[in-house]
Design a protein around this motif. Structure first.
Motif: not given
Lengths: 324, 282
Positions: A158-161, A165, A178, B49
């Motif tokens: 998953d790019d955001q979360f 990454n 991201s 995050r």
């Protein structure tokens, strides 16, 4: 003197039918009545294989020669069009791209799976405390159902979360903060390769380990006395002695990876913009997305011929290993 | 001096081994642990995050959502039903066939065995089109029969092959003794060969079950009624709705994985042996 009962027992196992090259009808009837029990045992399985695999296969050939658009056949019988479907397919740039892509995909998956599998098998062949834990843990990727692991990896990518990454950016690779793994052609392709390799290396490792264990320890000891190092033993003893098993595993993996569908469907659906459209996905989409059953059958037949070519190779290798 | 060198070599050897082992452990286990971990996290800990492997506030909420507010329990039961029936059918048919191939030499045996071996290699996309057309004509689309029929196709050859390997390993003398004692040939199969290959039957049953449990393409093509969908198709229907809710989806994936995991623990010890002797001989 042998008792009649012992002869009865004998006839059960070694009732050999006459193996003349051209059996007459009478002989055939004779063979069948002589072996009726054997045929009764295998009949249900053979009937199943015929009805659900071979008959459909012949039907696929038939449909591949027709214009079989599913919405049209509600009104009229599908017309016979000869080789038109095959010509359309062979002239289709997407097909040529898919074929090429599938070849690269298969090659990449097989090569990486074999490398990782061999590495893990060699590791597990060593004696060290804790080996048992690693041996069990290694099987976990194989146990997770394909769809579950595809979904799991989709989450990892998953790019955001996604955790991948996060890991990459926390070791300093900020540009991956991201990164859309599955939305770019090249990375999406390799992302799926990774998932397929992750799922298939355990089988290769376990089988190779069983093979490694059959190599007598004396051979290694002799090599050690001659001063062979670790990698020399692997390259000069283990790999040559597992040659046949390795060949069989490479061929089986080639067949399996050529047919990959689930992982690619869940992770990319052939996208972005058809850039990961391997043959399995393309054929399915042609049949059940565009509803062009005729064209899809022609595609399926081309796939079939390619797989069968590799299968013949597999059977040859297999027969050499094992007398049925 | 010499002793020291040996010891140092041993240390280097162990270090290399453990670094390699740690790497292999991480690669094999981390994704799975991540799935389990996500399934016990509240969304606030997922969309952050700084993700952690061990949830700070573990919760069963995702499982409650999956079991109480989605169709997942239905999909799960459908999968159990289809996989169990497929297993039962393939086992009965395959045990007979495997015994026939193992114990009798008859004209046509080798070509038939070759066919069973090669049929395992067929891409399913090759036969899905005619099967779809036939199922449609017979009005079997959107029924579980369509899945039972097509799954048996793929489990049957594998089961025949595996069981044949197990029957081959049972000494013939045992059945011969039974025949001499007046047992019929079928009786010898039923009372001697079958019980002795119990391990093989369990192994084949598990492979058949897992094959049917995992199958996706046929299930997606033949069934599009919510109530009849199986787990793999049901899981993918989480996508495409708004944003993906990863926490419940991971909880559902964990539930989907549990049966394979249980079976796997069950056969783990015999796994390599069964595979190697039944499918690929080394």
């Amino acid at each position: 003197m042998r008792s009649p009962l012992a002869e009865k027992a004998d006839s059960m196992h070694w009732s050999v039918g006459r193996g003349s090259p051209r059996p007459t009808l009478r002989q055939l009837c004779h063979d069948i009545t002589r072996n009726w029990l054997a045929y009764a045992f295998v009949l249900p399985s053979m009937a199943g294989v015929f009805a659900i695999i071979l008959v459909p296969l012949v039907q696929t050939v038939a449909v591949s020669f027709k214009r079989y658009y599913i919405l049209d056949i509600l009104r009229e019988a599908p017309p016979f069009v000869g080789f038109a479907n095959y010509l359309t397919i062979l002239g289709d740039p997407q097909f040529r791209f898919s074929l090429w892509l599938t070849v690269i995909f298969t090659f990449a998956c097989v090569a990486l799976t074999m490398l990782v599998g061999l590495f893990v098998a060699i590791l597990l062949d060593q004696d060290f405390p804790g080996r048992g834990i690693v041996a069990v843990a290694v099987l976990v990727p194989w146990v997770i159902p394909r769809i579950a692991s595809s979904i799991l990896w989709k989450w990892i990518y998953d790019d955001q979360f996604g955790i991948l990454n996060h890991m990459l950016s926390s070791i300093g690779l900020r540009s991956f903060a991201s990164f859309p793994w599955l939305a770019r052609a090249g990375p999406a392709f390799w992302a799926v390769v990774v998932v397929v390799v992750w799922q298939s290396f355990p089988f290769i490792a376990v089988t190779l380990l069983a093979g490694l264990r059959t190599i007598p320890r004396e051979v290694y000891e002799a090599a050690e006395i001659d001063g062979a190092g670790f990698w020399q033993k692997v390259v000069l003893i283990s790999i040559p002695m597992l040659r046949n098993l390795l060949a069989i595993l490479i061929v089986i993996s080639t067949i399996w990876d050529f047919k990959v569908f689930d992982q690619m469907y869940v992770l990319t659906e052939g996208g972005p913009a058809g850039s990961t459209m391997i043959l399995g996905i393309y054929t399915w989409m042609m049949a059940f997305g565009r509803l062009q059953m005729g064209l899809a059958s022609a595609l399926a037949m081309i796939m079939f011929v390619l797989v069968m070519a590799v299968t013949v190779l597999y059977l040859r290798l297999f027969m050499r290993e094992e007398t049925m | 001096m010499r002793k020291f060198r040996v010891r140092r070599a041993g240390v280097v050897r162990y270090c290399t081994l453990y670094v390699a082992a740690a790497l292999v452990l991480f690669v094999s286990l981390f994704p799975f642990l991540w799935m389990v971990s996500t399934s016990f996290k509240p969304p606030s800990e997922t969309f952050t995050r700084v993700p952690r492997l061990i949830p700070v506030h573990p919760t069963l909420e995702n499982y409650r959502i999956v079991l109480g507010e989605t169709m997942i329990p239905r999909y799960f039961l459908n999968s159990v039903y289809v996989a169990l029936l497929t297993t039962a059918i393939s086992l009965v048919v395959a045990a007979l066939g495997a015994y026939g191939f193992s114990r009798f030499r008859f004209p046509g045996r080798s070509p038939a065995l070759l066919m069973i071996l090669s049929v395992q290699m067929f891409p399913s996309v090759v036969i899905i089109i005619p099967l779809f057309i036939v199922m449609r004509n017979l009005h079997l689309l959107n029924t579980h029969y369509s899945l039972l029929v097509s799954y048996t196709t793929f489990t049957l050859p594998l089961c025949v092959w595996m069981l044949k390997g197990f029957f081959d390993g049972i000494p013939r003398e045992l059945e011969e003794a039974a025949l001499i004692d007046g047992c019929s040939k079928f009786g010898a199969f039923l009372r001697i060969a079958l019980p002795l290959s119990a391990q093989g039957i369990v192994a084949s049953a598990i492979f058949a079950f897992i094959g049917a449990w995992n199958e996706f393409m046929f299930a997606m093509t033949f069934i599009n009624i919510e109530e009849l969908k199986t787990m793999p198709v049901g899981l993918t229907s989480f996508f495409g709705r708004f944003t993906v809710e990863w926490n419940p989806l991971m909880a559902a994936s964990v539930l989907f994985t549990i049966p394979s995991l249980v079976f796997f623990v069950f056969v783990q010890r015999n796994l390599a042996r069964g595979l190697v002797s039944g499918a690929v001989k080394g």
